[in-house]
Design an enzyme around this catalytic site. Structure first.
Site, PDB file in Angstrom:
ATOM      1  N   GLU A  47       9.041   5.624  -2.594  1.00  0.00           N
ATOM      2  CA  GLU A  47       9.410   4.202  -2.549  1.00  0.00           C
ATOM      3  C   GLU A  47       9.120   3.546  -3.895  1.00  0.00           C
ATOM      4  O   GLU A  47       7.980   3.113  -4.137  1.00  0.00           O
ATOM      5  CB  GLU A  47       8.594   3.482  -1.476  1.00  0.00           C
ATOM      6  CG  GLU A  47       8.848   3.988  -0.079  1.00  0.00           C
ATOM      7  CD  GLU A  47       8.510   2.926   0.963  1.00  0.00           C
ATOM      8  OE1 GLU A  47       9.382   2.617   1.769  1.00  0.00           O
ATOM      9  OE2 GLU A  47       7.382   2.405   0.952  1.00  0.00           O
TER      10      GLU A  47
ATOM     11  N   HIS B 213       0.940   3.145   1.385  1.00  0.00           N
ATOM     12  CA  HIS B 213       2.084   2.265   1.107  1.00  0.00           C
ATOM     13  C   HIS B 213       1.751   1.399  -0.118  1.00  0.00           C
ATOM     14  O   HIS B 213       0.598   0.991  -0.298  1.00  0.00           O
ATOM     15  CB  HIS B 213       2.376   1.386   2.334  1.00  0.00           C
ATOM     16  CG  HIS B 213       3.686   0.665   2.212  1.00  0.00           C
ATOM     17  ND1 HIS B 213       3.817  -0.470   1.446  1.00  0.00           N
ATOM     18  CD2 HIS B 213       4.912   0.939   2.701  1.00  0.00           C
ATOM     19  CE1 HIS B 213       5.086  -0.862   1.490  1.00  0.00           C
ATOM     20  NE2 HIS B 213       5.769  -0.023   2.246  1.00  0.00           N
TER      21      HIS B 213
HETATM   22  P1  PGA Z   1      12.299  -2.533   2.623  1.00  0.00           P
HETATM   23  O1  PGA Z   1      10.805  -2.004   2.781  1.00  0.00           O
HETATM   24  O2  PGA Z   1      13.188  -1.591   3.364  1.00  0.00           O
HETATM   25  O3  PGA Z   1      12.285  -3.896   3.190  1.00  0.00           O
HETATM   26  O4  PGA Z   1      12.597  -2.511   1.143  1.00  0.00           O
HETATM   27  C1  PGA Z   1      10.501  -0.658   2.669  1.00  0.00           C
HETATM   28  C2  PGA Z   1       9.009  -0.482   2.615  1.00  0.00           C
HETATM   29  O5  PGA Z   1       8.334  -1.183   1.859  1.00  0.00           O
HETATM   30  O6  PGA Z   1       8.423   0.321   3.362  1.00  0.00           O
END
Ligand code: PGA
Length: 265
Positions: free
Chosen positions: A175, A95
């Site tokens: 992401e 992550h």
């Molecule tokens: P968010 O987080 O949906 O609050 O943007 C997603 C993540 O960082 O896994």
């Protein structure tokens, strides 16, 4: 289309009471939906949530948010694959918050992915371009060229020496850091942008593992996903589901995300 997968990453949030209520409400409301759901509480709530999910519908699973790669030993504060697999089936690895706050690089993430696979855990591997540097501050979306090269190097580094067979067992989550809700100055990505970048990811996976494998691998989108915008992402043929952070902390909102993704109105 692959069945949508919806992951809730609770991050470092929830009290034990909150976690219990959240897991129970989600469990009780998603059985009839044609989606797979994974909830990822903080480590210390994995055991109580695992107990709640014991007799849960087949489409809800438990995941951890991180993991160390060795089985046991002198690693103060860390949690091993053996410990996680006693309770959960999935583990989020790489992550962007681990990469930035804990200096995890692709080589360490690669070790963790190998360890997860050796222990029959499904790694949910997060990749995504960092925010653009502006006057020394990280803010906003970088150019597409910079984004693509960041993404491809994260993918190639994290997936080193993974076999074609094992590639099938991995889930990728795209992401972009600039679109995560808690990033300073965050912007929302559009579904079209996410689909374009996920296509790049799939092309890179095809280079690494061959086209048939790349077409079977689930690739999710994450970054400020909520019940209002989830359809913009999951209804793109390239996108196989979403990972929600902030929006996964409300049972009502998370269940709505699952309903929307399942195509219900
Ligand atoms: P968010 O987080 O949906 O609050 O943007 C997603 C993540 O960082 O896994």
């Amino acid at each position: 289309m692959r069945k949508p997968l919806i992951i809730g990453n609770w991050k470092m949030n929830t009290s034990l009471a909150d976690a219990t209520i959240l897991a129970t409400q989600i469990k009780n409301n998603i059985a009839d939906l044609d989606v797979d759901v994974v909830i990822c509480p903080p480590f210390v709530w994995l055991y109580p949530v695992a107990e709640i999910l014991e007799k849960a519908p087949k489409n809800i699973h438990l995941g951890a948010q991180n993991m160390w790669f060795s089985s046991q030993g002198a690693m103060t504060g860390e949690v091993s694959p053996l410990m996680i697999k006693a309770l959960a089936k999935y583990v989020i690895l790489g992550h962007s918050e681990r990469r930035s706050h804990f200096y995890e690089d692709s080589s360490l993430i690669n070790d963790k992915i190998h360890a997860a696979l050796e222990n029959n855990l499904t790694p949910v591997v997060c990749v995504g371009e960092k925010s653009k540097k502006n006057h020394g501050k990280k803010i906003g979306r970088p150019s597409k060229k910079v984004a693509e090269s960041d993404l491809i190097s994260q993918l190639k580094g994290s997936l080193k020496h993974i076999s074609r067979n094992d590639a099938d067992k991995i889930i990728i989550t795209y992401e972009p850091v600039w679109a995560i809700s808690t990033t300073v100055g965050s912007e929302e990505a559009t579904g079209a942008y996410a689909a374009e970048m996920i296509k790049e990811i799939r092309d890179t996976l095809a280079d690494l593992f061959g086209t048939p494998a790349s077409e079977r691998i689930k690739i999710l989108y994450g970054g400020s996903v909520d019940s209002e915008n989830v359809r913009e992402f999951v209804f793109q043929p390239e996108i196989d589901g979403v990972l929600a952070g902030g929006a996964s902390l409300s049972a009502k909102e998370f269940i709505k995300i699952c309903r929307e993704a399942a195509g219900e109105r």
